[in-house]
Enzyme design. Structure first.
Site, mmCIF file in Angstrom:
data_model
loop_
_atom_site.group_PDB
_atom_site.id
_atom_site.type_symbol
_atom_site.label_atom_id
_atom_site.label_comp_id
_atom_site.label_asym_id
_atom_site.label_seq_id
_atom_site.Cartn_x
_atom_site.Cartn_y
_atom_site.Cartn_z
ATOM 1 N N SER A 51 -10.994 19.682 -31.279
ATOM 2 C CA SER A 51 -9.995 20.116 -30.844
ATOM 3 C C SER A 51 -10.582 22.003 -30.113
ATOM 4 C CB SER A 51 -8.645 21.180 -31.850
ATOM 5 O OG SER A 51 -9.151 21.460 -32.965
ATOM 6 N N HIS A 65 -6.787 14.209 -29.681
ATOM 7 C CA HIS A 65 -6.912 14.744 -28.477
ATOM 8 C C HIS A 65 -7.311 13.647 -27.379
ATOM 9 C CE1 HIS A 65 -6.262 18.910 -29.299
ATOM 10 N NE2 HIS A 65 -6.245 18.434 -30.015
ATOM 11 N N LYS A 108 0.810 15.043 -28.276
ATOM 12 C CA LYS A 108 -0.273 15.856 -27.012
ATOM 13 C C LYS A 108 -0.347 14.942 -25.393
ATOM 14 C CE LYS A 108 -2.941 17.863 -30.232
ATOM 15 N NZ LYS A 108 -3.396 18.184 -31.576
HETATM 16 C C1 LIG Z 1 -2.564 19.780 -33.024
HETATM 17 C C2 LIG Z 1 -3.548 18.046 -34.062
HETATM 18 C C3 LIG Z 1 -3.244 18.299 -35.152
HETATM 19 C C4 LIG Z 1 -2.035 18.370 -35.604
HETATM 20 O O1 LIG Z 1 -0.627 17.826 -35.095
HETATM 21 P P1 LIG Z 1 0.996 18.192 -35.173
HETATM 22 O O2 LIG Z 1 1.713 16.909 -34.662
HETATM 23 O O3 LIG Z 1 0.876 19.220 -33.540
HETATM 24 O O4 LIG Z 1 1.147 18.429 -36.299
HETATM 25 C C5 LIG Z 1 -3.480 17.463 -36.167
HETATM 26 N N1 LIG Z 1 -4.908 16.798 -35.945
HETATM 27 C C6 LIG Z 1 -5.546 17.879 -34.644
HETATM 28 C C7 LIG Z 1 -7.269 17.379 -34.011
HETATM 29 C C8 LIG Z 1 -4.530 18.861 -33.854
HETATM 30 O O5 LIG Z 1 -5.700 18.903 -32.468
#
Ligand SMILES: *Cc1c(COP(=O)(O)O)cnc(C)c1O
Length: 414
Positions: A179, A207, A242
């Site tokens: 990330s 992502h 995302k």
């Molecule tokens: C954003 C993210 C999460 C968390 O997900 P949410 O739905 O925002 O709680 C988990 N793992 C990764 C790699 C992320 O970037």
């Protein structure tokens, strides 16, 4: 004196290290812009990679769902919260990623923090990439399994750790797309090691889902480990806040593993189910991702990524070269520009902000010490002009820095 007073000093220590985080209340505007305190900013800080968060089709899906289902889900999915909309979404998600079954969660953090302890416990072994997301790390801690951290992407080291582990149950956990770095894990290599050492692989594709692989089906599909080639030893997790533009997450995989997670994941059992209106928004997002519109958005995003990388490549601009900033190797929408020092990263961020751009400076503990960076996130909601504007602002920030350095050197001269 009560220990509670120490929190003032601890907050002051964060300030001293340029580590205090602040939030901004924002209002979205068309075209990847956010209004902050009455000022419109061009934003490069959102994970809305396909620009679906503001899409009319998703909005319409929510309107329709509200009329049909109301607002809240009312209970845990294990009681009465499992709406027919959520059930339909689970079938569609499994179909989309080419795996037998999926389980839909209200949030990604809660998913990983709690599926890891459902899979392994005391006496078992966990193998975790050093750059994994915080929620995988927290899940590992909660599990009480013995945690072996391997250096980022170092499969030789992972192989050795797996070989040396006496544990019978071994779980390898990794982000599929990292990330804060934007690079993609060697999924084929990870899977081969899991086969060799009878380990289970859990991949977090927060992502990648929606952007990578054929029709955006994700990093596991891109690696050919779904559909007829699906592996019995892979669990695939992805988030829906995302590229899918909404909120929530899911985990998908072999029937027996997903059924086990349904029985044993505490954040699934003891949390109120995601509302049907969100499930319907995700279903609309998924139709877009898998269709021709999704292909169009992914192509546009790929063109923006290429444009940014060309503009920041070594040799593209002298002042940029002189700063020592490094653009990390990444083919994804996450394009980190490493600056190094925390205060310097914040300074560049502030300079961009003055020019109407919002690019977040990411500092420790989110990234390793000395690698503070601008995390540039591109989206299909951006236009080529937006990327040009970002490049111009970065060059002016670089020029300013080079001038300041020259002045400092002159000042130091005898
Ligand atoms: C954003 C993210 C999460 C968390 O997900 P949410 O739905 O925002 O709680 C988990 N793992 C990764 C790699 C992320 O970037």
């Amino acid at each position: 004196m009560s220990w509670l007073n120490e929190f003032d000093d601890r907050l002051a220590a964060l300030d001293a290290q340029s580590l205090r985080r602040v939030r901004r209340a924002v209002t979205p505007e068309p075209g990847a812009r956010l209004c902050v305190d009455g000022v419109s900013l061009l934003a490069f800080c959102s994970n809305d990679y396909l620009g679906l968060a503001q899409d009319p089709l998703l909005r319409q899906a929510v309107h329709t769902a509200v009329d049909r289902y109301g607002v809240g889900s009312g209970a845990s999915p294990m009681v009465s919260g499992h709406s027919v909309a959520n059930a339909a979404l689970e079938r569609e998600l499994a179909e989309a990623v080419g795996l037998p079954r999926a389980l839909y969660f209200y949030a990604g953090y809660a998913t990983n923090a709690s599926i890891v302890p459902a899979l392994v416990g005391e006496g078992d072994a966990l193998f975790s990439d050093a750059l994994n997301h915080a929620c995988l790390i927290d899940g590992a801690r909660l599990s009480k399994a013995t945690v072996h951290r391997f250096p980022h992407g170092n499969l030789a080291r992972l192989d050795a750790l797996l070989a040396a582990s006496p544990a019978r149950r071994r779980l390898v956990i990794s982000d599929a797309v990292f990330s804060m770095d934007g690079d993609v894990a060697d999924i084929t290599g990870l899977h081969a090691l899991c086969e060799r050492h009878d380990a289970l692989l859990l991949l977090d594709d927060a992502h990648g889902f929606g952007v990578l692989g054929p029709q955006g089906r994700g990093a596991l599909a891109a690696a050919g480990l779904t559909g007829p080639g699906a592996s019995p030893r892979v669990l695939y997790m992805a988030t829906l806040g995302k590229a899918l533009g909404v909120a929530g997450a899911f985990v998908a995989g072999p029937e027996r593993l997903v059924e086990w997670l349904l029985q044993k994941t505490r954040s699934y059992t003891y949390a109120t189910a995601a509302p049907a209106l969100l499930a319907e928004a995700v279903r609309a997002g998924l139709r877009c991702v898998l269709g021709a519109d999704g292909d169009r958005r992914r192509q546009h995003l790929a063109a923006l990524i290429a444009q940014l990388r060309a503009g920041l490549a070594p040799g593209a601009h002298a002042a940029m070269d002189a700063t020592g900033w490094t653009l990390m190797h990444s083919d994804t929408a996450i394009q980190p520009l490493v600056i190094g020092d925390n205060a310097a990263a914040l300074d560049v961020m502030a300079h961009l902000r003055k020019q109407g751009l919002w690019v977040p400076a990411i500092r420790p503990p989110t990234v390793p010490e000395g690698t503070a960076r601008l995390r540039i996130a591109l989206s299909a909601a951006h236009q080529a002009d937006d990327v040009d504007q970002l490049l111009a602002a970065l060059r002016s920030a670089a020029g300013r820095l080079v001038l300041a350095d020259a002045a400092a050197l002159q000042g130091a001269a005898p």
